[in-house]
Design an enzyme around this catalytic site. Structure first.
Site, PDB file in Angstrom:
ATOM      1  N   TYR A   1     -17.112  14.378  -7.213  1.00 55.25           N
ATOM      2  CA  TYR A   1     -18.506  14.542  -7.639  1.00 55.25           C
ATOM      3  C   TYR A   1     -18.980  13.377  -8.495  1.00 55.25           C
ATOM      4  O   TYR A   1     -20.178  13.131  -8.612  1.00 55.25           O
ATOM      5  CB  TYR A   1     -18.687  15.855  -8.428  1.00 55.25           C
ATOM      6  CG  TYR A   1     -18.663  17.093  -7.563  1.00 55.25           C
ATOM      7  CD1 TYR A   1     -18.277  17.039  -6.234  1.00 55.25           C
ATOM      8  CD2 TYR A   1     -19.020  18.327  -8.085  1.00 55.25           C
ATOM      9  CE1 TYR A   1     -18.233  18.176  -5.454  1.00 55.25           C
ATOM     10  CE2 TYR A   1     -18.991  19.471  -7.293  1.00 55.25           C
ATOM     11  CZ  TYR A   1     -18.592  19.386  -5.979  1.00 55.25           C
ATOM     12  OH  TYR A   1     -18.551  20.522  -5.214  1.00 55.25           O
TER      13      TYR A   1
ATOM     14  N   LYS B   1      -4.706  20.116  -2.575  1.00 53.89           N
ATOM     15  CA  LYS B   1      -4.549  19.852  -1.138  1.00 53.89           C
ATOM     16  C   LYS B   1      -3.531  18.726  -1.014  1.00 53.89           C
ATOM     17  O   LYS B   1      -3.775  17.676  -0.407  1.00 53.89           O
ATOM     18  CB  LYS B   1      -5.929  19.487  -0.549  1.00 53.89           C
ATOM     19  CG  LYS B   1      -5.989  19.391   0.960  1.00 53.89           C
ATOM     20  CD  LYS B   1      -5.881  20.718   1.677  1.00 53.89           C
ATOM     21  CE  LYS B   1      -5.842  20.504   3.182  1.00 53.89           C
ATOM     22  NZ  LYS B   1      -5.415  21.706   3.916  1.00 53.89           N
TER      23      LYS B   1
ATOM     24  N   ASP C   1      -6.907  25.724   1.149  1.00 50.14           N
ATOM     25  CA  ASP C   1      -7.274  26.561   2.300  1.00 50.14           C
ATOM     26  C   ASP C   1      -6.585  27.920   2.200  1.00 50.14           C
ATOM     27  O   ASP C   1      -7.189  28.966   2.466  1.00 50.14           O
ATOM     28  CB  ASP C   1      -6.962  25.862   3.635  1.00 50.14           C
ATOM     29  CG  ASP C   1      -5.642  25.107   3.623  1.00 50.14           C
ATOM     30  OD1 ASP C   1      -5.058  24.907   2.534  1.00 50.14           O
ATOM     31  OD2 ASP C   1      -5.172  24.721   4.701  1.00 50.14           O
TER      32      ASP C   1
ATOM     33  N   ASP D   1     -15.568  24.482  -7.454  1.00 50.71           N
ATOM     34  CA  ASP D   1     -16.962  24.824  -7.163  1.00 50.71           C
ATOM     35  C   ASP D   1     -17.003  25.883  -6.061  1.00 50.71           C
ATOM     36  O   ASP D   1     -17.665  26.920  -6.162  1.00 50.71           O
ATOM     37  CB  ASP D   1     -17.663  23.527  -6.704  1.00 50.71           C
ATOM     38  CG  ASP D   1     -19.165  23.667  -6.616  1.00 50.71           C
ATOM     39  OD1 ASP D   1     -19.678  24.767  -6.892  1.00 50.71           O
ATOM     40  OD2 ASP D   1     -19.836  22.678  -6.268  1.00 50.71           O
TER      41      ASP D   1
ATOM     42  N   ASP E   1     -17.291  30.422  -6.446  1.00 43.59           N
ATOM     43  CA  ASP E   1     -18.367  31.199  -5.816  1.00 43.59           C
ATOM     44  C   ASP E   1     -17.783  32.282  -4.914  1.00 43.59           C
ATOM     45  O   ASP E   1     -18.304  33.390  -4.829  1.00 43.59           O
ATOM     46  CB  ASP E   1     -19.289  30.289  -4.990  1.00 43.59           C
ATOM     47  CG  ASP E   1     -20.430  29.728  -5.828  1.00 43.59           C
ATOM     48  OD1 ASP E   1     -20.306  29.722  -7.073  1.00 43.59           O
ATOM     49  OD2 ASP E   1     -21.444  29.304  -5.246  1.00 43.59           O
TER      50      ASP E   1
END
Ligand code: NAD
Length: 351
Positions: free
Chosen positions: A135, A186, A218, A242, A246
């Site tokens: 980001y 990851k 994942d 992020d 959610d």
């Protein structure tokens, strides 16, 4: 105690007035200063994070933030879009540790899209790193390759100090809970993630009472809907956090229930609901103010050192849920539908 109030856009101002009502009712000597942020600030002075708002936030003891963003600002240059306000505040105030608890209130088990037996009693904490990762990584942009084809690109990186400081926050949080920490990465594909994992393993040596495990992002996305109660504390980078936070929010019935805290190294913090500005329901008086009100409770506990007052607010929220009051997003069969203001008033009454 000076509290900067940044209501923002969309449902931000609606839920903020309910939160301020609750704060005022606590009878402490709070000073409030309100400043524009996001699209509201762009409309007023041409920038989503004006210097005066940033100064106020820097000088305050804590910051209450509503939400920013609206589709009408999406065509602006990226640096003028509303989202830059929250990214800018996180960066300028070095708010690197984002705490997002995902707690399922007993009364709302029916509002979750998962079976009650999978989610009832859920109480997990997601700790997301906020200052680094793809980001903020440079360079980024759109370039033209040899041969003339265009290519969009971003840069993912984490420095050792960035990973170490969030690791310590996460291990310390796990020590205060069930002592289980899952680091999500990851590492099978990304160098940045392998580096993240190596540092986590190194920091773990200082916390022998915390059980550290690792999970690919994942798989973590799958496990969050398959067996969410198997987690205690999750620590992860900015982008994975992020998305996963959610997902975790929806386990609890609605994103309208979830508060968050973004802290610096001295526990100064910015407190905001986990959701956005919900332009689809803005101005209708139907938004759930509870995530905003529960963010007030986190502020009282983490930054203002008023744990009893924090507990009072949380108990008041539990009481209104037990009374059956429901905004549309958490409507259950036996609930009584109320709007934003009525929900805020009910919390106030039960305080
Ligand atoms: P959103 O969280 O605003 O809304 C997603 C869905 O959840 C919508 O259907 C909305 O109506 C519902 N919802 C959200 N909060 C609710 C509440 N308190 N009560 C009832 N329902 C609620 O996400 P989005 O639609 O993807 O984004 C809308 C805008 O918000 C965008 O401009 C986005 O960039 C911005 N955004 C801002 C923040 C922030 O300020 N920190 C975070 C996320 C998104």
């Amino acid at each position: 105690m000076n509290i900067a109030i940044l209501p923002g856009d969309g449902i931000g101002p609606e839920i903020m007035s309910e939160a301020v009502k609750v704060l005022k009712a606590l009878g402490e000597s709070f000073e409030f200063e309100i400043a524009p942020v996001g699209g509201a600030a762009y409309d007023a002075v041409g920038h989503p994070l004006p210097e005066s708002t940033l100064k106020l936030a820097k000088e305050a003891d804590a910051i209450l933030f509503g939400a920013v963003g609206d589709w009408k600002y999406d065509k602006l240059a990226r640096e003028l879009r509303s989202e830059q306000a929250i990214l800018g505040l996180r960066k300028h105030l070095t708010l690197f540790a984002n705490f997002r608890p995902a707690i399922l209130y007993l009364e709302l088990a029916g509002a979750s899209s998962l079976k009650p037996e999978i989610v009832s009693g859920l109480d997990i904490l997601i700790i997301r790193e906020l200052n680094g990762d793809i980001y903020f990584g440079q360079p980024r942009g759109v370039r033209t390759l040899d041969g003339g084809e265009k290519q969009g690109f971003d840069t993912m990186h984490y420095s050792e100090s960035e990973v170490r400081r969030i690791a310590h926050v996460a291990f310390q949080a796990a020590m205060k809970r069930d002592g289980k920490l899952t680091s999500v990465d990851k590492a099978n594909v990304l160098e940045t993630s392998q580096f993240w994992r190596d540092i986590m393993i190194d920091v773990a040596k200082e916390y022998p009472n915390v059980e550290l495990s690792h999970m690919y992002v994942d798989n973590a996305a799958m496990q969050l809907v398959k067996a969410p109660k198997s987690f205690d504390v999750i620590v992860t980078g900015n982008m994975f956090g992020d998305i996963l936070s959610d997902e975790a929010a929806m386990l609890t019935g609605s994103i309208g229930m979830l508060p968050s805290a973004s802290l610096d190294k001295d526990s100064k913090g910015l407190y905001e609901p986990s959701h956005g500005s919900a332009p689809d329901i803005a101005g209708k008086g139907v938004a759930n103010p509870l995530a905003m009100i529960l963010s007030v409770a986190m502020m009282l506990r983490f930054s203002l050192n008023l744990p009893e007052q924090a507990a009072r607010v949380e108990t008041a929220v539990k009481k209104v849920l037990a009374q059956g009051l429901r905004t549309a997003d958490i409507q259950t069969k036996d609930g009584r539908l109320v709007g934003t203001k009525e929900m805020g008033d009910a919390v106030l009454a039960s305080l």
